[in-house]
Scaffold this active site. Structure first.
Site, short mmCIF file in Angstrom:
data_model
loop_
_atom_site.label_atom_id
_atom_site.label_comp_id
_atom_site.label_asym_id
_atom_site.label_seq_id
_atom_site.Cartn_x
_atom_site.Cartn_y
_atom_site.Cartn_z
N ASP A 168 0.86 -1.18 0.00
CA ASP A 168 0.00 0.00 0.00
C ASP A 168 0.90 1.23 0.00
O ASP A 168 2.12 1.11 -0.06
CB ASP A 168 -0.92 0.00 1.24
CG ASP A 168 -0.18 0.21 2.54
OD1 ASP A 168 1.07 0.30 2.52
OD2 ASP A 168 -0.84 0.28 3.59
N ASP A 175 1.37 4.84 2.32
CA ASP A 175 0.95 5.45 3.57
C ASP A 175 1.37 6.92 3.63
O ASP A 175 2.51 7.25 3.29
CB ASP A 175 1.61 4.71 4.75
CG ASP A 175 1.45 3.20 4.68
OD1 ASP A 175 0.37 2.72 5.06
OD2 ASP A 175 2.39 2.50 4.23
N ASP A 196 -3.28 4.37 2.80
CA ASP A 196 -3.61 4.74 4.18
C ASP A 196 -3.27 6.20 4.41
O ASP A 196 -2.16 6.63 4.13
CB ASP A 196 -2.80 3.90 5.19
CG ASP A 196 -3.31 2.48 5.31
OD1 ASP A 196 -4.50 2.24 5.00
OD2 ASP A 196 -2.53 1.61 5.73
P1 8DG Z 1 4.20 -2.45 3.11
O1 8DG Z 1 3.01 -1.56 3.10
O2 8DG Z 1 5.20 -2.08 2.08
O3 8DG Z 1 3.84 -3.88 3.09
O4 8DG Z 1 4.98 -2.23 4.49
P2 8DG Z 1 4.71 -1.14 5.58
O5 8DG Z 1 4.40 0.19 4.96
O6 8DG Z 1 5.82 -1.18 6.54
O7 8DG Z 1 3.45 -1.72 6.34
P3 8DG Z 1 2.03 -1.07 6.64
O8 8DG Z 1 1.14 -2.23 7.00
O9 8DG Z 1 1.55 -0.17 5.57
O10 8DG Z 1 2.26 -0.26 7.97
C1 8DG Z 1 3.01 0.94 8.01
C2 8DG Z 1 3.25 1.34 9.42
O11 8DG Z 1 2.06 1.75 10.02
C3 8DG Z 1 3.80 0.21 10.26
O12 8DG Z 1 4.88 0.68 11.02
C4 8DG Z 1 2.72 -0.15 11.20
C5 8DG Z 1 1.95 1.15 11.28
N1 8DG Z 1 0.56 0.99 11.63
C6 8DG Z 1 -0.46 0.30 11.02
N2 8DG Z 1 -1.60 0.39 11.74
C7 8DG Z 1 -1.30 1.17 12.80
C8 8DG Z 1 -2.05 1.67 13.88
O13 8DG Z 1 -3.23 1.39 14.05
N3 8DG Z 1 -1.38 2.48 14.75
C9 8DG Z 1 -0.06 2.81 14.58
N4 8DG Z 1 0.54 3.61 15.45
N5 8DG Z 1 0.66 2.34 13.57
C10 8DG Z 1 0.05 1.55 12.70
O14 8DG Z 1 -0.31 -0.32 9.98
MN MN Z 2 2.64 0.45 3.81
MN MN Z 3 -0.49 0.80 5.59
#
Ligand code: 8DG
Ligand code: MN
Ligand code: MN
Length: 392
Positions: free
Chosen positions: A204, A206, A316
Site C-alpha cells: 500500500d 501510507d 492509508d
Molecule cells: P508495506 O506496506 O510495504 O507492506 O509495508 P509497511 O508500509 O511497513 O506496512 P504497513 O502495513 O503499511 O504499515 C506501516 C506502518 O504503520 C507500520 O509501522 C505499522 C503502522 N501501523 C499500522 N496500523 C497502525 C495503527 O493502528 N497504529 C499505529 N501507530 N501504527 C500503525 O499499519
Molecule cells: Mn505500507
Molecule cells: Mn499501511
C-alpha cells in the site's frame, strides 16, 4: 573460532531499535524461511512465536556478512532454540523440512490467500478455511456475507495483490498533495510506511498529514475524502475520526499501541498513465486472474470488471496534530517489528510509554516533548536510526 568484532558489537544489542537494519542484507537465505515461520505463527494466532521468529530474522539482517557456519552466530542475541535449529538445517542441507512443509501446506497457503483479501483478518479466514474455502475465487463463488471492505477487497483483488511501485506511490502522493492543498492550504503531507524506509515496492502507500498551526488539521480527513470522491479517485474508503482527546484514558496516560488519529483506509483508482507505467503493467496483469498468487485451483476468474485504464491501489491516510507530528512520523514509519521493539525498549529499559501520540516518563510522571524523531530517540537514550535502517 572467535566472532568478528563487528558481530560482537551487534551482540550487545538485543533490541532491533538499537541496531541499523538495512533493506538489503546478506542473509536472505535464512531470514526468508524464518519470516515464513513467523507468518505461519501469525496466521495461527500465535503471536509470541511469531515475534520470536521475527526477532531472529531481524538480528541476521544486521550482520555484515553471510552466515556460513553455526559458530558465526556465537554471542548473538535473539536466536532461540527453534530458530537455531532451522538455521542449522539450512546451513547443512540447504533447506529446512519444517519450513518447506509449512510453505507447501494447504492450510498455510489458504490462510495466506484468504487474509490476502483486503478486509479479511485471521479469524474470518480461519472460519472460511474450516468451511472449505481456500482462495479468493472460492469466496467469490460462495454465499458468504461480506462487509463493505471485504466486498471491495474481493472486487479489486487482482490489482491489490500486485505490488505498488515507487512510481505509483509518487503518483498517489501528487494526488493526495493536490487534494490536501485544495481543502487546507498550508497542510503538509509526508510519505510514511515502507516507502519512507526506502522500499522499492509496497502493499500500500501510507501518508501522514499535518498543519503547522495546531488545530487547523481538525476535521481535515472528511474534506479530503470528499474532494477525492468528487474527482472519482476513490474506489473505497473508511474514515475513523480522532478519538485521542475524548477517550477515557487520554490524555492523562498514553494509550496502548492502538492509536487514535483521524485515519482513512482507502482504495484509490489510479490512472495507469499517471504512474508512467501505462503499458508494461497493464499487459503484465492481463490474463492472470488471482493476481499472481499462482495457486488458485480453478480457472474461475474473480468477478472483476476493470477498464484497463486504471489500477486499484491501497492507500492509508493519517492526520496528526502538529504537536504530535514527530511521534506520529516515528510510529507510522515502521517496520512493525522496529515499532514494537521501540515500545518494548521504552517500557522495559526506560520505564517510559511510547505511542504514536506521545512519550510518557513513568518515573518522572510527565510527558517528554519532541517535535522530531531525533529528539524522541534521544529521550529514549538511543542512537538515532534513520528510516532506511529501520527495516527490521
Ligand atoms: P508495506 O506496506 O510495504 O507492506 O509495508 P509497511 O508500509 O511497513 O506496512 P504497513 O502495513 O503499511 O504499515 C506501516 C506502518 O504503520 C507500520 O509501522 C505499522 C503502522 N501501523 C499500522 N496500523 C497502525 C495503527 O493502528 N497504529 C499505529 N501507530 N501504527 C500503525 O499499519
Ligand atoms: Mn505500507
Ligand atoms: Mn499501511
Amino acid at each position: 573460532h572467535t566472532p568478528s568484532p563487528v558481530i560482537s558489537a551487534v551482540s550487545a544489542k538485543s533490541y532491533a531499535c538499537q541496531r541499523r537494519t538495512p533493506l538489503k542484507h546478506h542473509n536472505l537465505f535464512l531470514t526468508e524461511p524464518l519470516e515464513l515461520l513467523a507468518e505461519n505463527a501469525e496466521l495461527g494466532e500465535n503471536e509470541g512465536r511469531s515475534v520470536a521468529f521475527r526477532r531472529a530474522a531481524a538480528i541476521l539482517k544486521t550482520l555484515p556478512l553471510a552466515v556460513k557456519r553455526m559458530e558465526d552466530l556465537q554471542g548473538l542475541p535473539c536466536l532461540g532454540d527453534h530458530s537455531l535449529r532451522v538455521v542449522k538445517e539450512i546451513l547443512e542441507y540447504g533447506s529446512s523440512q519444517e519450513v518447506e512443509s509449512t510453505r507447501h501446506s494447504e492450510q498455510f497457503q489458504a490462510m495466506k490467500a484468504l487474509t490476502g483479501i483486503f478486509g479479511v483478518g485471521v479469524k474470518t479466514a480461519d472460519r472460511w478455511f474450516r468451511e472449505g474455502l481456500r482462495c479468493p475465487a472460492d469466496v467469490a463463488k460462495s454465499e458468504q456475507r461480506l462487509n463493505s471492505s471485504q466486498q471491495a477487497g474481493l472486487l479489486h483483488h487482482e490489482d491489490l495483490s500486485q505490488h505498488v511501485s515507487r512510481a505509483e506511490a509518487d503518483a498517489i502522493g501528487q494526488i493526495v498533495e493536490r487534494a490536501v492543498q485544495e481543502v487546507l492550504p498550508g497542510a503538509h503531507i509526508t510519505l510514511i510506511g515502507g516507502f519512507r524506509r526506502g522500499k522499492e515496492t509496497g502493499h500500500d502507500v501510507d501518508f501522514l498529514i499535518t498543519h503547522p498551526e495546531e488545530g487547523k488539521e481538525e476535521g481535515l480527513m472528511p474534506k479530503v475524502v470528499q474532494w477525492l470522491e468528487t474527482q472519482d479517485l476513490l474506489l473505497y474508503q473508511k474514515t475513523t475520526r480522532n478519538s485521542y482527546l475524548e477517550s477515557k484514558e487520554g490524555p492523562a496516560r498514553p494509550p496502548n499501541n492502538m492509536d487514535r488519529f483521524e485515519r482513512c483506509f482507502s482504495i484509490f483508482k489510479l490512472e495507469r498513465r499517471a504512474s508512467g507505467e501505462a503499458h508494461s503493467s497493464a499487459q503484465a496483469t492481463e490474463g492472470e486472474p488471482g493476481g499472481g498468487e499462482g495457486r488458485a485451483p480453478g480457472p474461475e476468474p474473480l468477478p472483476q470488471r476493470r477498464p484497463a485504464g486504471w489500477k486499484a491501489v491501497r492507500v492509508d491516510l493519517v492526520v496528526s496534530p502538529f504537536s504530535q507530528f514527530g511521534f506520529a512520523l516515528l510510529g507510522w514509519t515502521g517496520s512493525k517489528l522496529f515499532e514494537r521493539e521501540l515500545r518494548r525498549w521504552a517500557g522495559r529499559e526506560k520505564n517510559m510509554s511510547l505511542s504514536s501520540h506521545a512519550l510518557y516518563d513513568n518515573s518522572k510522571g510527565c510527558y517528554l516533548r519532541a517535535s522530531t524523531e531525533e529528539e524522541i530517540f534521544s529521550h529514549l537514550g538511543l542512537d538515532y536510526i534513520p528510516p532506511c535502517d529501520r527495516n527490521a
